[in-house]
Structures are given as C-alpha cells and as structure tokens.
Design an enzyme around this catalytic site. Structure first.
Site, PDB file in Angstrom:
ATOM      1  N   SER A 519       0.849  -1.187   0.000  1.00  0.00           N
ATOM      2  CA  SER A 519       0.000   0.000   0.000  1.00  0.00           C
ATOM      3  C   SER A 519       0.893   1.249   0.000  1.00  0.00           C
ATOM      4  O   SER A 519       1.689   1.428  -0.921  1.00  0.00           O
ATOM      5  CB  SER A 519      -0.952  -0.042   1.194  1.00  0.00           C
ATOM      6  OG  SER A 519      -2.017   0.851   1.034  1.00  0.00           O
ATOM      7  N   HIS A 632      -7.480  -5.755  -0.975  1.00  0.00           N
ATOM      8  CA  HIS A 632      -6.331  -5.091  -0.365  1.00  0.00           C
ATOM      9  C   HIS A 632      -5.846  -5.805   0.892  1.00  0.00           C
ATOM     10  O   HIS A 632      -4.718  -5.585   1.339  1.00  0.00           O
ATOM     11  CB  HIS A 632      -6.728  -3.641  -0.036  1.00  0.00           C
ATOM     12  CG  HIS A 632      -5.579  -2.696   0.115  1.00  0.00           C
ATOM     13  ND1 HIS A 632      -4.692  -2.432  -0.910  1.00  0.00           N
ATOM     14  CD2 HIS A 632      -5.168  -1.932   1.163  1.00  0.00           C
ATOM     15  CE1 HIS A 632      -3.799  -1.547  -0.502  1.00  0.00           C
ATOM     16  NE2 HIS A 632      -4.052  -1.243   0.758  1.00  0.00           N
TER      17      HIS A 632
END
Length: 658
Positions: A519, A632
């Site tokens: 990320s 994610h």
C-alpha cells in the site's frame, strides 16, 4: 525447547483470537477463534474461558464463521453472527449449551447485535435498499456477488475494497424483538448507520452516521439519537467532524464518543470526547494529550476487532479507552478533569479490551512472540493473569525478537523503530537485511507479532522496520508531516534508518539490502528504487505507482489525493505526476518483484500493471504476480493458500537477488 524455524506454511497452524466479551457476572469470557481448515479455508468458532479456573470450553463447532458474540444481560444467552445458513445472520445459543438457533433471516443478512438493557430486544445492523422490507427473507440461492448483469451507477463513490461494487443497499438499524421475533426498521435513507448503543433505561439508541445531502462528497460522521417511544431522530453533533462509537453514561445524560474535527483531514488525531445529549455540548477530554485514542498498530494476524469506543466506569467520573503511543497500544483512563493515566501498558499491542461492572478488565494482546491471547487485569492493580495460549505450537519454533532502536534523522527529527536479527545469527559472518515499510501511511509499526517478519528472519534475513514521518504514535505534527510531501522527508527517514543500522550493526552486509512494503509501503518501495540503487532487490505489494490514475480508480482516490498530496487531478495534475513513482521508472535498476491483488479496489491492480509494463518495456529485471479474487487485505485475511504463495514469492525473490 525451540527446534524449528517458522515457515510460510505455518500460517495454516495459527489460531486467530478476537472479540473477547465478559459475562455480566464477570466469571466468564466468550471469544472467537478463527482457524484454517484442512481444506485451507477459514472457519471461526466461539470459546468460553472460566476466569476462576482458566478452563477453556469450545462453545460452537463446525466449518462456519461464528463471530461477534454478545452476552444477554442475565448471562444466560449468547447471540452471535454466523454464515452457517448461507448468509451472515444472527443466532442464539444457551450458555448452558445445546444447539444454536437461527434468529434472523434478512434478505441481505445482519450483523453487530446489541442487547437492550432488559434483554428482550436486539439492535442489529442490516443492509437494506429503499425497496426492501424487513419481512423479506434471504434466498440462499441468491448470490448477489455473482450477478452477471450489467452494473450501472450515478454515484461518485460506487465501489469499496471491502464490498466491491456497491449495490443499492445501505446499513440500517433494525430492532429485533426476541419475544415475538418481529423486526422494526428504525432508520432509512441512503445512509450507512453504525455502532448503535442503548441508553441505560432502554428508551433511546445512539449511533453514528453521515446523513448529509451527499455523503459521497462530505466526510463528516455525526452522532444521532433515536427515541424508541416516539420515533424522533435528533442530531447531537454539528456536522463538522468525524465522531463515532457513542456510549451512554450510567445516568443516560451524557455520551462518550471518539473522533476529531478533521483539522488535518485523515491525519487528525482521534480524541476522547464527552457529549451532553441535552445541551449538545461537546467537550474534548484529551485535547492536551498528543496521542491517538485508538488502536492503529499493525500486525498480519487479522485480529482486528471493532473497537468499543471509550467505556464509562460505574461512578461516571472517568473513561477507559485504547490509545497508540511509541509503538505500543495500551489501555488508558481519563477523568472529567482531563487527567490521563495508564491502566495497563507494556511493549505490546492491546487490540481489544472490556470491563466488567466491578472495574476488572479482559484484554486481547499481541506481542513479538504472541499472535494473540487473553489476559485478566484486576481493578486492584494486581498482577495480570494469562487466560489463553491458543498458539502453543509456537513453543516449538525459533522466533527472532525485535530490538527497539532510536535514531536521529538527518534534519534532527527523532525516529523510532526495530531491528531483528536473522535466525541462526552469528557475529562471524555478514547477513543480508530487508527494510519493511508499513502502509497507511497513518498507521504504526509496533511490538505486535508479524508472521511475515518471522518468516524472513527464519530465511536468514535481518529485518529493519521504523515508523517514518506520517506514522501514528508520535504526536499530531509527526503524523501530519507526510501530507503534501510523499517521497520527501518520509523517504529520507527510511534512508537515515538504513544508515543508522549499517553503522551500528556490523553484521549487516551493505551490499545485500532489500526493501519491501504494501500500500503506502508499496509506494515507498517504488519511490525508493526510482531514486537510489542502494537496495539490491525490492518487492512492491498492492502499491501506488501513478497518482493521476489512482485518483479515478481507487475507492478512495477522489478524496485521498486531496487529503494526502493536498491536490487532485482537476487542480494540479503536474504535481500528482511529480509524486508518482512511475515518472521515475527509467531510473529503476533494482530487480523489482510486483505483487498485486486482482480485486484490490483500494490500490487497483492497474497500478501494478503500469509499473510492470514500463519496466518490461525497458528490459528491466522484474516479475509480476497477480492474486485472483483477492482485495487489499490479502496479507492479513486473504485466501490462506494465496497468503502462503505471497510469502514464498517474497522469500524466493530476496533469496535470488540478495
């Protein structure tokens, strides 16, 4: 005696403990344990432990996902959510045992049950569209996620990493009567309503919601109160901040809330407040305390538990809450005179806690050697008592402890981090080092357990991880410092930490240093290899490479670039490109492994695709691994087989190039 090094495949052995709940009499704790079956699928069951004898009893069984347990006020019943009927619904089971009984069968499921004070009703969170009725029942053949029809939307925010493409449902609060098994919908409209709690007399509920005219464009969260007698809905806050998790004081006249006024956008510290429901006056109790009043510590054990907010004591003169500071999450208390003190701390992450009516507490703890276990903390201040050891098999594994380090950045800023030696460390030889960069960026590395770090240490790598500027745990100015400066002083913090490590730890081979992160940590990995050749290998995970396209494809892109880069595509695309690692792709010489998840809507896979093609077009050394069906959260709660594959890909890449 520890005899084996930990491996990626050991993921299958872990038990992940979450959501401890004390019984009303303070004698028992119910909690959820998530495990991985022989078919490599997650399952979750409930367990109870006796606080007097430490006896642990399995309470539910099977391959379903049972979680969110809640005690009835008389302690005779436990309700929980489960997918055992096909959709997530609410079930109940007698504390004396027996078969669980399904309570709800809503069309789109239900979650987060809260008992009324008299124990006769449950407050539930239920997804409903404007056309849905609480009388409609679920059809187990109806799988909304597998719809093959066209998707149309007119919303600005039309997808989320958690839910995928958003349907026309909103999270509504529903009252379920346990006596006649009838449901009453309390809220409506295209708004999501969160964290309902009952007033002590059961006549009102408080909750948080963004009920502005256009919730997609505004980021407030107000506290509302619903009067169950007359149906009146009252907004108690003024629409200028983000306030969540209301809890009524014992006299019902005040509420504790967590939140902030958005002064620093998403980097604003969460604080503890008291809200007077009659005057609507908000008073911040921690405004003089430069600390984040929530758990923002990172681990990869998927132990995240929905916070309970700030909890009142019986005398109504203080509040108890979690806060993150200097790489640890601890339980604190604050009185009405704004004096903050520590309840229980230590070098660890306390990721959940609950109080009984005597002031005793149960905490869920992760530390460097413990993925997650329960401890009892007596109000008297006596010694903590460990209640569980759910990963006893780790006694047979050699783990690498982390040593805390403190260093001064090149501009004088003090930084905090950790060093882990490789398993099998010897002073006589040089060892490679891997630098890990966390996501967020407004999060915090801590003393919590990290399976990934232990796997890499077992493979022979030292691990360096720090909290660079932008991290929580070191005050408001520190967490805000990264905004508008991505790739600036935050990047320099990483380099300064590497300089510190190589000068203080002579066992590090300076010619074999790698870097990885996911990320924001993936952004930083991309940025680093585009600006230095110091790292000899790199692995970028679910990363950001191009802020211009991120603006339009991420579920948060349209506001996140404003918040973090302090601009957007419509205002200053040149500045967005300046902060984009893809701009510097010609300068990347470091062998780069790109890991990305195909259903990641936070950092969509096109971010990895652009970077891969640009590198491959130049015949640079790179490899692209795509994880199907994963969002994610792959590294924390994704498909177990893919989590293992991910860890092995990382280790293999560093083995080859370091």
């Amino acid at each position: 005696m520890r005899t084996k090094a930990i491996t990626a495949d050991d993921l299958l052995k872990f038990s992940f403990l979450s959501d401890p709940q004390l019984s009303p009499n303070g004698n028992w704790v119910v909690y959820a344990i998530r495990t991985i079956s022989e078919e490599k699928k997650y399952q979750s069951n409930l367990y109870i432990v006796n606080l007097t004898t430490n006896e642990t009893i399995p309470f539910t069984h099977g391959d379903s996902m049972d979680y969110q347990p809640r005690w009835s006020p008389d302690g005779q019943t436990i309700v929980f959510t489960s997918n055992r009927s096909g959709k997530q619904q609410v079930w109940k089971i007698s504390f004396r045992g027996g078969e669980a009984e399904q309570l709800t069968n809503f069309k789109h499921g239900a979650s987060q049950p809260v008992f009324s004070p008299d124990g006769h009703k449950l407050l539930l969170k239920v997804p409903l569209s404007d056309q849905d009725s609480v009388e409609e029942e679920a059809d187990v053949k109806d799988n909304e996620e597998d719809s093959k029809g066209a998707y149309a939307t007119t919303r600005l925010k039309y997808k989320s990493d958690d839910a995928g493409l958003l349907r026309d449902t909103s999270q509504q609060l529903v009252l379920w009567d346990l006596r006649d098994e009838k449901a009453v919908q309390l809220t409506s409209g295209k708004f999501d309503h969160q964290f309902g709690s009952f007033s002590p007399d059961g006549s009102r509920i408080a909750f948080s919601a963004n009920r502005t005219d256009d919730p997609d464009r505004s980021f407030v969260s107000d506290i509302f109160e619903y009067d169950l007698k007359n149906g009146n809905l009252t907004r108690l806050t003024n629409g200028t901040g983000m306030f969540i998790q209301p809890n009524y004081a014992p006299d019902g006249n005040k509420l504790s809330v967590l939140g902030h006024d958005l002064t620093y956008a998403g980097a604003t510290l969460t604080r503890v407040w008291v809200l007077d429901r009659n005057s609507k006056q908000l008073t911040c109790l921690t405004d003089d305390w430069d600390v984040q009043a929530s758990d923002v510590a990172i681990n990869d054990m998927g132990t995240g538990t929905t916070g309970k907010g700030a909890l009142w004591d019986k005398q109504q003169d203080r509040l108890y809450f979690l806060a993150s500071q200097n790489g640890n999450t601890s339980v604190y208390q604050v009185n009405m005179e704004k004096q903050v003190s520590t309840v229980t701390s230590g070098r660890r992450q306390i990721y959940a806690f609950q109080l009984d009516n005597k002031g005793n507490a149960v905490i869920a703890v992760s530390d460097q050697m413990t993925p997650g276990d329960l401890y009892f903390v007596p109000k008297s201040g006596g010694d903590e008592k460990r209640l569980t050891t759910v990963n006893k098999w780790l006694d047979d594994r050699t783990l690498s402890p982390a040593e805390e380090i403190h260093l001064q950045a090149s501009d004088g800023q003090m930084l905090h981090g950790w060093m882990m030696k490789p398993v099998g460390f010897t002073k006589e030889k040089k060892h490679p080092l891997i630098v890990e960069v966390h996501g967020g960026p407004h999060a915090m590395y801590s003393n919590a357990f990290m399976h990934e770090f232990q796997v890499l240490a077992a493979a022979g790598y030292g691990i360096l991880f720090i909290n660079p500027r932008g991290s929580h745990g070191y005050g408001q100015n520190f967490v805000d410092a990264v905004r508008g400066d991505y790739g600036g002083k935050d990047y320099q913090d990483i380099l300064d930490a590497v300089d510190y490590a190589t000068s203080h730890y002579k066992w590090i081979d300076e010619n074999r240093i790698g870097i990885t992160g996911g990320s924001y940590g993936g952004f930083m990995t991309n940025w680093a290899v585009g600006h230095t050749n110091r790292f000899k290998a790199a692995v970028t995970q679910r990363s950001i490479s191009n802020w211009i396209s991120f603006y339009g494809v991420s579920d948060i892109g349209y506001f996140f670039t404003d918040w973090e880069l302090k601009t957007n595509l419509l205002e200053d695309p040149d500045r967005m490109w300046k902060h984009s690692p893809l701009r510097y792709v010609k300068d990347i010489e470091t062998p780069l492994l790109i890991l990305h998840n195909e259903k990641d809507y936070r950092c969509p896979i096109e971010q990895g695709e652009q970077l891969y093609v640009a590198l491959k077009h130049q015949n640079k050394t790179t490899k692209f691994v795509r994880f199907p069906g994963s969002n994610h959260e792959l590294s924390r709660s994704g498909d177990p087989s893919l989590r293992i594959r991910r860890l092995n890909e990382i280790t293999d890449w560093f083995d080859h190039y370091l």
